[in-house]
Scaffold this motif. Structure first.
Motif, PDB file in Angstrom:
ATOM      1  N   ARG A   5      68.086  64.323  35.639  1.00  0.00           N
ATOM      2  CA  ARG A   5      67.307  63.114  35.977  1.00  0.00           C
ATOM      3  C   ARG A   5      65.979  63.503  36.646  1.00  0.00           C
ATOM      4  NH1 ARG A   5      72.684  61.579  37.816  1.00  0.00           N
ATOM      5  NH2 ARG A   5      72.207  62.768  39.672  1.00  0.00           N
ATOM      6  N   ILE A   6      64.934  62.757  36.359  1.00  0.00           N
ATOM      7  CA  ILE A   6      63.649  62.928  37.069  1.00  0.00           C
ATOM      8  C   ILE A   6      63.113  61.540  37.383  1.00  0.00           C
ATOM      9  CG2 ILE A   6      61.305  63.857  37.010  1.00  0.00           C
ATOM     10  CD1 ILE A   6      62.277  65.838  34.843  1.00  0.00           C
ATOM     11  N   GLY A   7      62.852  61.270  38.670  1.00  0.00           N
ATOM     12  CA  GLY A   7      62.327  59.962  39.075  1.00  0.00           C
ATOM     13  C   GLY A   7      60.825  59.870  38.858  1.00  0.00           C
ATOM     14  N   PRO A   8      60.235  58.682  39.080  1.00  0.00           N
ATOM     15  CA  PRO A   8      58.832  58.472  38.740  1.00  0.00           C
ATOM     16  C   PRO A   8      57.810  58.922  39.800  1.00  0.00           C
ATOM     17  CG  PRO A   8      59.822  56.401  39.437  1.00  0.00           C
ATOM     18  CD  PRO A   8      60.905  57.438  39.485  1.00  0.00           C
ATOM     19  N   ILE A   9      58.200  58.975  41.074  1.00  0.00           N
ATOM     20  CA  ILE A   9      57.190  59.088  42.138  1.00  0.00           C
ATOM     21  C   ILE A   9      57.400  60.342  42.991  1.00  0.00           C
ATOM     22  CG2 ILE A   9      56.231  57.914  44.185  1.00  0.00           C
ATOM     23  CD1 ILE A   9      55.763  56.374  41.619  1.00  0.00           C
ATOM     24  N   ARG A  10      56.265  60.965  43.349  1.00  0.00           N
ATOM     25  CA  ARG A  10      56.268  62.043  44.349  1.00  0.00           C
ATOM     26  C   ARG A  10      54.921  62.026  45.046  1.00  0.00           C
ATOM     27  NH1 ARG A  10      52.246  64.666  42.730  1.00  0.00           N
ATOM     28  NH2 ARG A  10      51.942  65.327  40.579  1.00  0.00           N
ATOM     29  N   PRO A  11      54.848  62.502  46.300  1.00  0.00           N
ATOM     30  CA  PRO A  11      53.537  62.576  46.957  1.00  0.00           C
ATOM     31  C   PRO A  11      52.667  63.622  46.265  1.00  0.00           C
ATOM     32  CG  PRO A  11      55.348  62.873  48.534  1.00  0.00           C
ATOM     33  CD  PRO A  11      55.937  62.976  47.173  1.00  0.00           C
ATOM     34  N   GLU A  14      53.334  67.257  46.671  1.00  0.00           N
ATOM     35  CA  GLU A  14      54.527  67.849  46.059  1.00  0.00           C
ATOM     36  C   GLU A  14      54.309  68.106  44.571  1.00  0.00           C
ATOM     37  OE1 GLU A  14      56.902  68.776  47.985  1.00  0.00           O
ATOM     38  OE2 GLU A  14      56.312  67.680  49.788  1.00  0.00           O
ATOM     39  N   ALA A  15      53.042  68.268  44.180  1.00  0.00           N
ATOM     40  CA  ALA A  15      52.734  68.455  42.751  1.00  0.00           C
ATOM     41  C   ALA A  15      53.408  69.700  42.179  1.00  0.00           C
ATOM     42  CB  ALA A  15      51.222  68.537  42.554  1.00  0.00           C
ATOM     43  N   ASP A  16      53.580  70.744  43.001  1.00  0.00           N
ATOM     44  CA  ASP A  16      54.199  71.977  42.502  1.00  0.00           C
ATOM     45  C   ASP A  16      55.692  72.034  42.774  1.00  0.00           C
ATOM     46  OD1 ASP A  16      51.778  72.831  41.628  1.00  0.00           O
ATOM     47  OD2 ASP A  16      51.336  74.034  43.418  1.00  0.00           O
ATOM     48  N   SER A  17      56.262  70.937  43.260  1.00  0.00           N
ATOM     49  CA  SER A  17      57.674  70.952  43.655  1.00  0.00           C
ATOM     50  C   SER A  17      58.584  70.596  42.490  1.00  0.00           C
ATOM     51  CB  SER A  17      57.922  69.943  44.785  1.00  0.00           C
ATOM     52  OG  SER A  17      57.144  70.269  45.905  1.00  0.00           O
ATOM     53  N   LEU A  18      59.786  71.118  42.549  1.00  0.00           N
ATOM     54  CA  LEU A  18      60.828  70.685  41.614  1.00  0.00           C
ATOM     55  C   LEU A  18      61.302  69.311  42.080  1.00  0.00           C
ATOM     56  CD1 LEU A  18      62.766  71.433  39.263  1.00  0.00           C
ATOM     57  CD2 LEU A  18      64.284  72.417  40.972  1.00  0.00           C
ATOM     58  N   LEU A  19      61.346  68.356  41.161  1.00  0.00           N
ATOM     59  CA  LEU A  19      61.739  66.992  41.536  1.00  0.00           C
ATOM     60  C   LEU A  19      63.226  66.818  41.267  1.00  0.00           C
ATOM     61  CD1 LEU A  19      58.698  65.094  39.962  1.00  0.00           C
ATOM     62  CD2 LEU A  19      58.908  66.050  42.265  1.00  0.00           C
ATOM     63  N   MET A  20      63.953  66.424  42.305  1.00  0.00           N
ATOM     64  CA  MET A  20      65.405  66.283  42.160  1.00  0.00           C
ATOM     65  C   MET A  20      65.825  64.900  42.626  1.00  0.00           C
ATOM     66  SD  MET A  20      68.288  68.807  43.592  1.00  0.00           S
ATOM     67  CE  MET A  20      68.967  67.791  44.867  1.00  0.00           C
ATOM     68  N   GLN A  21      66.425  64.144  41.728  1.00  0.00           N
ATOM     69  CA  GLN A  21      66.728  62.755  42.054  1.00  0.00           C
ATOM     70  C   GLN A  21      68.128  62.643  42.669  1.00  0.00           C
ATOM     71  OE1 GLN A  21      66.457  59.933  38.795  1.00  0.00           O
ATOM     72  NE2 GLN A  21      65.431  58.505  40.140  1.00  0.00           N
ATOM     73  N   VAL A  22      68.172  62.299  43.958  1.00  0.00           N
ATOM     74  CA  VAL A  22      69.484  62.087  44.596  1.00  0.00           C
ATOM     75  C   VAL A  22      69.775  60.602  44.790  1.00  0.00           C
ATOM     76  CG1 VAL A  22      69.464  64.343  45.723  1.00  0.00           C
ATOM     77  CG2 VAL A  22      68.642  62.371  46.970  1.00  0.00           C
ATOM     78  N   THR A  23      68.711  59.793  44.759  1.00  0.00           N
ATOM     79  CA  THR A  23      68.885  58.335  44.751  1.00  0.00           C
ATOM     80  C   THR A  23      67.926  57.776  43.705  1.00  0.00           C
ATOM     81  OG1 THR A  23      67.198  57.959  46.434  1.00  0.00           O
ATOM     82  CG2 THR A  23      69.470  58.168  47.228  1.00  0.00           C
ATOM     83  N   GLN A  24      68.130  56.503  43.391  1.00  0.00           N
ATOM     84  CA  GLN A  24      67.211  55.861  42.441  1.00  0.00           C
ATOM     85  C   GLN A  24      66.701  54.586  43.084  1.00  0.00           C
ATOM     86  OE1 GLN A  24      68.959  53.859  39.056  1.00  0.00           O
ATOM     87  NE2 GLN A  24      67.439  54.731  37.703  1.00  0.00           N
ATOM     88  N   GLY A  25      65.406  54.372  43.003  1.00  0.00           N
ATOM     89  CA  GLY A  25      64.830  53.135  43.539  1.00  0.00           C
ATOM     90  C   GLY A  25      64.721  53.148  45.052  1.00  0.00           C
TER      91      GLY A  25
END
Ligand code: SF4
Length: 379
Positions: A5-11, A14-25
């Protein structure tokens, strides 16, 4: 290979960060200026489900690692070829993991809008598993809503820190209780202060967000003074400036259309940033301007060391003749330049074009509305 899973938003940080979705919304979903997750029902994934996603990331990482040469450099051609040959549903996951590793593979951002809504134990287990799987990780950050954060003790934050969480981003937006109530933020400045102090006492970094213009013209000064008070009490590591844009599709925009909310001009928003810088006490906080929505991107630095420098940039703008200010606002909002200094170097033809466009809007309210529309395009 199974995608994750990959969510839509990050600061932006965090452009170089791995995005990990633990919650949604978002657990709240009622702020009047925000429609990010309006159509997304909040969901907290189980620990097992998040661990499965981490295993999937590890599988993609193992595949990518085969393109790392013995000297540590990457065979990007080979990575690209593998990407092209993959089934479309796997490509995004592979791209995200491979790009993360190419950028050092050190930072992870936990999504979505309010990860700290997970009970401490669950989040701790996820963090430990993530660090075990990717021992090279140095920074793990997440969004948290101040209201939820205010219920977490310093000891619980210390436990999360020990498990690997290093920084919390929280959209305080304002420190004025009147503004917070106006936009239905669902939190008070007292809760923000409690949350912030506990986060810092637990050894975590804290990045808070401030939105100049969020209180509209009526609460403009209070918006900034309230934020200065909260920042003085909490001493966060960062205050990230996010100039407010009131967007169609939000309740605040409906208030504006009904005439119940008056937009702040660009100058009033600049004034709010000035008040924040002048009125915040002796803290170690850095002002960060890492978003195109901010008019004066160069206003950034340490409140301890760079206060005068930031005020000088603000004053340079404030002292510009009105037509030059308008020209700069339009040029900045249309991405023609970044700093007022660049106006002097602008090609004459481009300058005249912008001047003509600026002169077509003589009504100040219409100008403010136009600038608000431009800012809204970037969020
Ligand atoms: S808490 Fe954040 S994500 Fe949730 S509605 Fe408010 S601004 Fe949007």
């Amino acid at each position: 290979m199974e995608p994750f899973r990959i969510g839509p938003i990050r600061p932006p940080s965090e452009a170089d960060s791995l995005l990990m979705q633990v919650t949604q919304g978002c657990t709240w979903n009622k702020c009047k200026f925000c429609n990010l997750y309006r159509h997304t029902k909040f969901r907290a994934y189980t620990v097992d489900s998040v661990k499965e996603d981490i295993d999937r990331m590890a599988a993609f990482a193992r595949k990518a690692e085969r393109s790392r040469r013995t000297d540590g450099s990457w065979d990007v051609e080979r990575l690209n070829a593998e990407l092209r040959e993959m089934p479309p549903e796997e490509q995004n996951s592979y791209y995200v993991v491979a790009t993360w590793l190419l950028n050092g593979g050190k930072n992870v951002f936990l999504q979505d809008g309010n990860t700290l809504a997970l009970s401490g134990g669950r989040l701790t287990e996820v963090l430990r598993y993530l660090k075990e799987t990717f021992p090279q990780i140095e920074r793990i950050t997440s969004y948290g809503r101040a209201e939820n954060l205010s219920k977490v003790s310093a000891e619980e934050f210390a436990e999360l820190r020990e498990a690997g969480l290093t920084r919390i981003h929280s959209g305080f937006e304002s420190g004025s209780d009147e503004v917070l109530a106006l936009v239905n933020k669902g939190v008070t400045s007292e809760q923000q202060i409690r949350a912030g102090k506990n986060i810092k006492a637990g050894g975590l970094e804290l990045s808070v967000y401030f939105m100049p213009g969020l209180g509209g013209r009526a609460l403009s000064r209070k918006n900034a003074e309230g934020m200065a008070r909260v920042v003085s009490e909490v001493n966060p590591d960062f205050v990230r400036i996010r100039t407010a844009a009131i967007k169609p599709g939000t309740e605040l925009y409906e208030d504006y259309e009904r005439g119940d909310f008056v937009l702040c001009s660009e100058d009033e928003k600049v004034e709010e940033i000035r008040i924040l810088i002048v009125k915040t006490g002796d803290v170690n906080t850095r002002i960060v301007s890492d978003h195109i929505v901010n008019l004066l991107q160069a206003v950034k630095g340490s409140l301890k060391k760079d206060r005068e420098k930031m005020l000088a940039i603000l004053d340079e703008y404030r002292n510009m003749p009105e037509p030059e200010k308008k020209l700069f606002q339009l040029a900045r909002r249309t991405r023609a330049l970044i700093s007022p200094k660049e106006l002097a170097r602008m090609p004459l033809r481009q300058r005249r074009q912008l001047q003509r466009a600026a002169e077509q809007i003589s009504d100040p309210d219409e100008w403010t509305r136009t600038m608000n529309e431009w800012i809204g395009r970037y969020i």
